[in-house]
Design a protein around this motif. Structure first.
Motif, PDB file in Angstrom:
ATOM      1  N   LEU A 141       7.711  12.293   1.015  1.00 38.67           N
ATOM      2  CA  LEU A 141       8.238  10.960   1.294  1.00 38.67           C
ATOM      3  C   LEU A 141       7.180   9.934   0.923  1.00 38.67           C
ATOM      4  N   THR A 142       7.582   8.926   0.150  1.00 37.24           N
ATOM      5  CA  THR A 142       6.653   7.891  -0.295  1.00 37.24           C
ATOM      6  C   THR A 142       7.242   6.524  -0.022  1.00 37.24           C
ATOM      7  N   THR A 143       6.435   5.605   0.492  1.00 41.22           N
ATOM      8  CA  THR A 143       6.870   4.220   0.691  1.00 41.22           C
ATOM      9  C   THR A 143       5.732   3.282   0.296  1.00 41.22           C
ATOM     10  N   GLY A 144       6.052   1.988   0.160  1.00 41.09           N
ATOM     11  CA  GLY A 144       5.043   0.993  -0.198  1.00 41.09           C
ATOM     12  C   GLY A 144       4.734   0.926  -1.667  1.00 41.09           C
ATOM     13  N   MET A 170       0.840  -1.193   0.000  1.00 39.63           N
ATOM     14  CA  MET A 170       0.000   0.000   0.000  1.00 39.63           C
ATOM     15  C   MET A 170       0.881   1.251   0.000  1.00 39.63           C
ATOM     16  N   LYS A 171       0.576   2.150  -0.912  1.00 44.15           N
ATOM     17  CA  LYS A 171       1.347   3.377  -1.030  1.00 44.15           C
ATOM     18  C   LYS A 171       1.015   4.325   0.113  1.00 44.15           C
ATOM     19  N   ILE A 172       2.049   4.822   0.774  1.00 45.63           N
ATOM     20  CA  ILE A 172       1.890   5.770   1.876  1.00 45.63           C
ATOM     21  C   ILE A 172       2.749   6.987   1.572  1.00 45.63           C
ATOM     22  N   GLN A 173       2.165   8.171   1.737  1.00 47.75           N
ATOM     23  CA  GLN A 173       2.865   9.391   1.346  1.00 47.75           C
ATOM     24  C   GLN A 173       2.606  10.500   2.360  1.00 47.75           C
ATOM     25  N   VAL A 174       3.674  11.240   2.667  1.00 52.76           N
ATOM     26  CA  VAL A 174       3.556  12.421   3.524  1.00 52.76           C
ATOM     27  C   VAL A 174       4.320  13.562   2.879  1.00 52.76           C
ATOM     28  N   SER A 175       3.868  14.798   3.130  1.00 53.29           N
ATOM     29  CA  SER A 175       4.500  15.969   2.503  1.00 53.29           C
ATOM     30  C   SER A 175       4.577  17.115   3.485  1.00 53.29           C
ATOM     31  N   ARG A 176       5.533  17.993   3.229  1.00 45.34           N
ATOM     32  CA  ARG A 176       5.665  19.208   4.026  1.00 45.34           C
ATOM     33  C   ARG A 176       6.433  20.239   3.211  1.00 45.34           C
ATOM     34  N   GLU A 177       6.079  21.513   3.405  1.00 47.48           N
ATOM     35  CA  GLU A 177       6.794  22.581   2.701  1.00 47.48           C
ATOM     36  C   GLU A 177       8.058  22.935   3.481  1.00 47.48           C
ATOM     37  N   ILE A 178       9.195  22.839   2.792  1.00 47.53           N
ATOM     38  CA  ILE A 178      10.492  23.180   3.375  1.00 47.53           C
ATOM     39  C   ILE A 178      11.148  24.218   2.467  1.00 47.53           C
ATOM     40  N   ALA A 179      11.402  25.394   3.004  1.00 42.97           N
ATOM     41  CA  ALA A 179      12.053  26.481   2.258  1.00 42.97           C
ATOM     42  C   ALA A 179      11.308  26.817   0.971  1.00 42.97           C
ATOM     43  N   GLY A 180       9.974  26.802   1.041  1.00 40.68           N
ATOM     44  CA  GLY A 180       9.176  27.220  -0.105  1.00 40.68           C
ATOM     45  C   GLY A 180       8.968  26.170  -1.162  1.00 40.68           C
ATOM     46  N   ARG A 181       9.483  24.968  -0.959  1.00 42.32           N
ATOM     47  CA  ARG A 181       9.280  23.865  -1.900  1.00 42.32           C
ATOM     48  C   ARG A 181       8.745  22.659  -1.145  1.00 42.32           C
TER      49      ARG A 181
END
Length: 714
Positions: free
Chosen positions: A16-19, A1-12
């Motif tokens: 991170l994706t796994t599975g 199962m695809k798991i993904q998290v995101s966050r804005e760092i320095a405007g970009r």
């Protein structure tokens, strides 16, 4: 199962994706930042029989396809890792290694692969974050997560995760990695950055590290992974015995100034204990205890004794915490090379040599980032005899490449600009003796040898390593650590710089991190030691020599209009070959119009320079040239006043008197002086010889009165 998290760092956005891919790996993560994508897989396996160390392997690879490029050269497949890949592998390894518990010795391999590169975001620092994330979802006792960021400094402002273009104009290139609580790894290079500003940059970066750690914890939580529970191995059965029977003997043996005597005395204590419990030919006792366990227990007690000695105020070689070892500096120790120096600090010694070359000697570097040419490079060699060992001679290993790069980038910031010193400079640091911080000794020897060679560095630089022993809240920072202090201590903090500030900084830790207080204390201690080092070095050679050695080539550089590059090269290279053959020089031209001339002496370079200047400069009315008669016509002669540039010397301008035939005055091949009298709209040049003859003619005699003549006769 695809798991993904995101966050804005320095405007970009950092994702991170796994599975999604590599599902059979222990842990696999894809990290995307902008359009740069790095894939990291972590794989664990059982320990090998008899293994007594943690075999962590980190490998980072860049595929040219990630940037839409093909590998250069004949082979179109990547082979051995490049210097950049090796350095990034080390960057990934250093902050991760301390976060595994003592006693964990399972096989662990981390492989990073750059899948795409967008031309803006460097994948090196991203691989550290992706490696940490992959470990967080693996069945390993990793006490992370860790985060890593790059910090730049442009116009006095810190920049988080600067782009490639921003780094080019930044006065600081700093990578900082750590946990939420502390900093674990530092690698940075700057334009003589003050210590306080460097600490501010580290703290600025660490705030973003906390965000990256939070993001990885979110990934682990969404993946439903709980931290791995590590069961520590049984207590070594010989540990208490060694403490009781040998601790005091070890303590006495370790307090000796000389490395060899200290090692021999400690080895004698160990051998005595081994002989007592394991007579000749016996490796295992009836109760199952082994010789290997006794050796391991002795090493543990030895390590603890050394730490206790240090924390109680007693360094192994008798120095105080802030003392440098004895420093000796020499220059001009090798004939024929263009510069040389021998730097000795205690039992660590570096022999540096400098060779100067032309632009053709620059080191060409090709990577997914860009193609470039290094005009300054430093190579570091660590032969086995430097530590009293015997081993086969192989090519440079990761350690040699890493230490050489650290010394090179620490000195690079004070090298003269190319337009002021158009030489390629190679420094070789041979470590002829080693007992702690040979990379910083290489910085010192490189500085001395460059000044001896007459390279006009902007400031002399020196480097020193600061160590740390920490137990709970109690700690001691040690100036100029020796090998044993590096081995049993918690930190190797290398700092290089000038009297003005830091040019290179590198932190390696064995514990779970250090705080701002320790960092500030370390940098202050390093600054004091660095200035003391520089004072000693400058008593040997005060400043760069004003002249290059006789054995060095002579190089001059000029800038021409890029549109005239073809004129200098000539059809099929005819013109540039002629200049080189006539002057005995080597001429190189780059696309921006920079022309570099290298020759055996100043006269040869001046000859080639004059030819090129004459060829490329604008022909101006009123200037006098010495030219060669190339052809003769009835109406005049054509004179070559610059390579590839003829002017017409009309028959009426040949002489100040009547000329019946051109050949009465000049012949083909004659070298004559002519003056430019006109340049028409079509850039045709008109010359005159008559104008020069008139200027050289003697003034007519003045009229003399008759009375004066009579007086003279009287």
């Amino acid at each position: 199962m695809k798991i993904q998290v995101s966050r804005e760092i320095a405007g970009r956005t950092l994702t991170l994706t796994t599975g999604q891919i590599a599902k059979q790996a222990s842990g696999a993560v894809i990290l995307q930042y902008g359009e740069t994508t790095v894939f990291v897989a972590s794989q664990t396996g059982p320990a090998r029989p008899g293994q007594d160390f943690f075999p962590l392997t980190c490998d980072y690879r860049e595929r040219y396809a990630a940037a839409g490029k093909f590998p250069g050269g004949f082979l179109k497949r990547e082979s051995r890792p490049s210097t950049r890949e090796i350095l990034t592998s080390r960057l990934t390894d250093r902050p991760i290694r301390p976060l595994f518990p003592e006693g964990y010795i399972d096989e662990l391999q981390i492989q990073a692969n750059v899948l795409s590169y967008d031309g803006e975001n460097d994948p090196d620092v991203l691989s550290i974050n992706a490696a940490s994330a992959s470990l967080c979802i693996s069945p390993v006792p990793f006490n992370g997560p860790i985060g890593a960021v790059r910090v730049g400094l442009v116009d006095g402002e810190f920049i988080l995760m600067p782009t490639i273009e921003q780094i080019k104009v930044s006065s600081l290139d700093l990578i900082v990695a750590g946990t939420k609580e502390s900093i674990l790894m530092i690698e940075g290079f700057g334009d003589q950055i003050p210590e306080d500003q460097m600490v501010d940059a580290l703290m600025f970066g660490h705030r973003a590290v906390v965000e990256l750690c939070d993001l990885q914890e979110e990934l682990r939580s969404k993946a439903g992974v709980t931290p791995f529970k590590f069961v520590a191995p049984p207590v070594n059965p010989f540990l208490a015995i060694v403490r009781e029977e040998a601790a005091e003997k070890i303590r006495a043996s370790r307090q000796n100034i000389k490395k060899s005597e200290r090692s021999s005395a400690t080895a004698a204590v160990r051998d005595e204990l081994m002989a007592k419990y394991f007579p000749a030919g016996k490796d295992v006792l009836e109760d199952g205890r082994s010789k290997a366990q006794l050796k391991e227990a002795f090493h543990s007690v030895d390590n603890q004794v050394c730490r206790e000695l240090t924390l109680s105020g007693h360094r192994l070689d008798g120095r105080s915490f802030n003392d440098l070892r004895q420093i000796e500096c020499m220059v001009d120790v090798i004939p024929r090379v263009h510069g040389s120096a021998l730097f000795t600090r205690g039992e660590t010694q570096s022999l540096a040599t400098v060779v100067l070359g032309s632009v053709r000697d620059a080191q060409k570097v090709d990577s997914i980032i860009e193609e470039s040419a290094e005009s300054f490079y430093l190579h570091y060699n660590f032969p086995s005899y430097s530590v009293g060992e015997v081993r086969p001679i192989r090519g440079p290993g990761r350690r040699e490449i890493g230490h050489g790069a650290l010394a090179q980038r620490s000195v690079e910031r004070v090298m003269p600009k190319k337009e002021d010193f158009p030489y390629t400079v190679r420094v070789i640091s041979d470590i002829t003796e080693s007992n702690g911080s040979s990379s910083m000794a290489s910085v010192c020897s490189a500085t001395l040898s460059l000044m001896a060679a007459g390279v006009p560095i902007t400031q002399p630089v020196a480097g020193i390593s600061i160590g740390l022993v920490k137990e709970g809240d109690k700690y001691a920072t040690l100036t100029d650590i020796i090998g044993d202090e590096d081995h049993f201590g918690d930190m190797d903090f290398k700092v290089a710089g000038s009297q003005k500030g830091i040019t290179g900084i590198q932190l390696d830790l064995k514990n779970d991190g250090i705080n701002e207080e320790i960092i500030r204390k370390t940098l202050d201690q390093a600054r004091t030691a660095r200035r003391e080092l520089l004072r000693t070095m400058l008593t040997t050679i005060r400043r760069p020599r004003p002249e290059l050695p006789e054995s060095a080539p002579r190089i001059v550089s000029i800038k021409i209009d890029p549109e005239k590059i073809g004129m200098v090269i000539g059809p099929s290279g005819k013109m540039i070959r002629a200049i080189q053959e006539e002057s005995g020089t080597q001429v190189d031209i780059v696309d921006d119009g920079t022309v570099t001339i290298a020759g055996p002496n100043k006269e040869a370079c001046s000859m080639a320079l004059a030819r090129i200047e004459a060829m490329t400069e604008e022909i101006k009315v009123g200037r006098v040239y010495t030219g060669k008669v190339n052809s003769i016509k009835d109406f005049g002669a054509f004179v070559e006043i610059a390579p590839g540039k003829d002017g017409l010397l009309h028959i009426s301008e040949l002489s100040d008197g009547y000329v019946k035939s051109v050949t009465d005055v000049v012949k083909i091949g004659d070298m004559i002086e002519v003056k430019v009298i006109a340049v028409d709209d079509q850039n045709r040049v008109k010359l005159s010889r008559k104008a020069l003859l008139a200027a050289k003619a003697p003034a007519p005699a003045e009229d003399v009165d008759d009375d004066d003549d009579e007086d003279a006769e009287e």
